[in-house]
Design a protein around this motif. Structure first.
Motif, short mmCIF file in Angstrom:
data_model
loop_
_atom_site.label_atom_id
_atom_site.label_comp_id
_atom_site.label_asym_id
_atom_site.label_seq_id
_atom_site.Cartn_x
_atom_site.Cartn_y
_atom_site.Cartn_z
N ASN A 187 0.86 -1.17 0.00
CA ASN A 187 0.00 0.00 0.00
C ASN A 187 0.90 1.23 0.00
OD1 ASN A 187 0.91 0.37 2.61
ND2 ASN A 187 -0.97 -0.41 3.57
N ALA A 188 0.31 2.39 -0.08
CA ALA A 188 1.08 3.63 -0.19
C ALA A 188 1.97 3.84 1.03
CB ALA A 188 0.14 4.81 -0.38
N GLN A 189 1.47 3.51 2.21
CA GLN A 189 2.26 3.71 3.43
C GLN A 189 3.50 2.83 3.43
OE1 GLN A 189 1.47 6.05 5.75
NE2 GLN A 189 3.44 5.60 6.69
N GLU A 241 9.41 2.30 2.62
CA GLU A 241 10.53 1.69 1.92
C GLU A 241 11.38 2.75 1.20
OE1 GLU A 241 11.49 -1.65 -1.51
OE2 GLU A 241 9.43 -1.38 -0.80
N LEU A 242 10.71 3.72 0.55
CA LEU A 242 11.42 4.80 -0.12
C LEU A 242 12.24 5.61 0.88
CD1 LEU A 242 12.01 6.62 -2.58
CD2 LEU A 242 9.92 7.88 -2.00
N LEU A 243 11.64 5.96 2.00
CA LEU A 243 12.32 6.73 3.03
C LEU A 243 13.54 5.98 3.55
CD1 LEU A 243 12.16 9.39 4.56
CD2 LEU A 243 10.78 8.21 6.28
N GLU A 244 13.40 4.68 3.78
CA GLU A 244 14.51 3.87 4.26
C GLU A 244 15.64 3.81 3.24
OE1 GLU A 244 16.85 1.82 6.75
OE2 GLU A 244 14.92 2.72 7.27
N ASN A 245 15.29 3.65 1.95
CA ASN A 245 16.32 3.61 0.89
C ASN A 245 17.04 4.95 0.76
OD1 ASN A 245 15.97 0.92 0.19
ND2 ASN A 245 14.33 1.39 -1.25
N LEU A 246 16.28 6.05 0.84
CA LEU A 246 16.91 7.37 0.79
C LEU A 246 17.86 7.57 1.95
CD1 LEU A 246 13.89 9.59 -0.33
CD2 LEU A 246 15.91 9.01 -1.68
N PHE A 284 20.80 10.25 0.95
CA PHE A 284 20.07 11.38 0.37
C PHE A 284 19.34 12.20 1.43
CE2 PHE A 284 20.52 8.73 -3.42
CZ PHE A 284 20.96 9.68 -4.32
N ILE A 285 18.88 11.57 2.49
CA ILE A 285 18.20 12.30 3.56
C ILE A 285 19.18 13.25 4.23
CG2 ILE A 285 16.99 12.07 5.77
CD1 ILE A 285 15.29 11.15 3.48
N ARG A 286 20.38 12.77 4.48
CA ARG A 286 21.41 13.63 5.11
C ARG A 286 21.75 14.81 4.19
NH1 ARG A 286 27.53 12.01 6.87
NH2 ARG A 286 28.02 14.03 7.76
#
Length: 160
Positions: free
Chosen positions: A17-19, A24-29, A34-36
């Motif tokens: 689902n979207a959540q 998963e996207l946030l964890e990969n970033l 990329f988050i840093r």
């Protein structure tokens, strides 16, 4: 005796689902840094913004951006099949320059008779015709009065 319970087994979730996809996207970033990087950019936002504005606020930078956008608009108005044809012809012409210059190294100048023979060569004139058309069009466009790009592309007058 006990009564029978009505229980339906929930279906197995095959798709995310979207959540789940967002997590998963946030964890990969985060794992790839990329988050840093984004956090560092946000923290230094005012400094980066000042540098960008100072660099873009020069007349040369403004001219470069406008010229680049004009080039994109001009190339964008050429149909791709014609642009491809022109690029391939230009490439072939560039590739032919070196071999042609090497062939002419040992030859003498044609002299007046040779020049008169060239003037009567129909094949030469047929091959020069596209070049002459390019030159005629170029000279016609150069002779036009300069006008702001907005006026030329849209027909609308500008205030200066």
């Amino acid at each position: 005796m006990a009564e029978r319970l009505n229980y339906t087994v929930p279906p197995v979730q095959d798709e995310q689902n979207a959540q789940d996809a967002l997590s998963e996207l946030l964890e990969n970033l985060h794992q790839h840094g990329f988050i840093r990087l984004a956090n560092d950019i946000v923290k230094a936002n005012s400094e980066i913004g000042k540098i960008l504005v100072a660099g873009l606020n020069r007349p040369g930078s403004r001219n470069a951006v406008q010229n680049l956008s004009l080039m994109v608009m001009a190339v964008g108005s050429i149909p791709p099949e014609r642009f491809n044809h022109i690029l391939l012809a230009l490439r072939a012409a560039v590739m032919a320059t070196k071999p042609a210059s090497e062939l002419n190294e040992g030859q003498k100048a044609p002299g007046l008779r040779g020049i008169f023979k060239l003037l009567n060569d129909d094949e030469l004139w047929q091959s020069l015709r596209p070049l002459m058309a390019v030159l005629e069009t170029f000279v016609t466009e150069i002779r036009r009065e300069e006008e702001p790009p907005v006026t030329r592309y849209s027909g609308k007058p500008t205030r200066e």
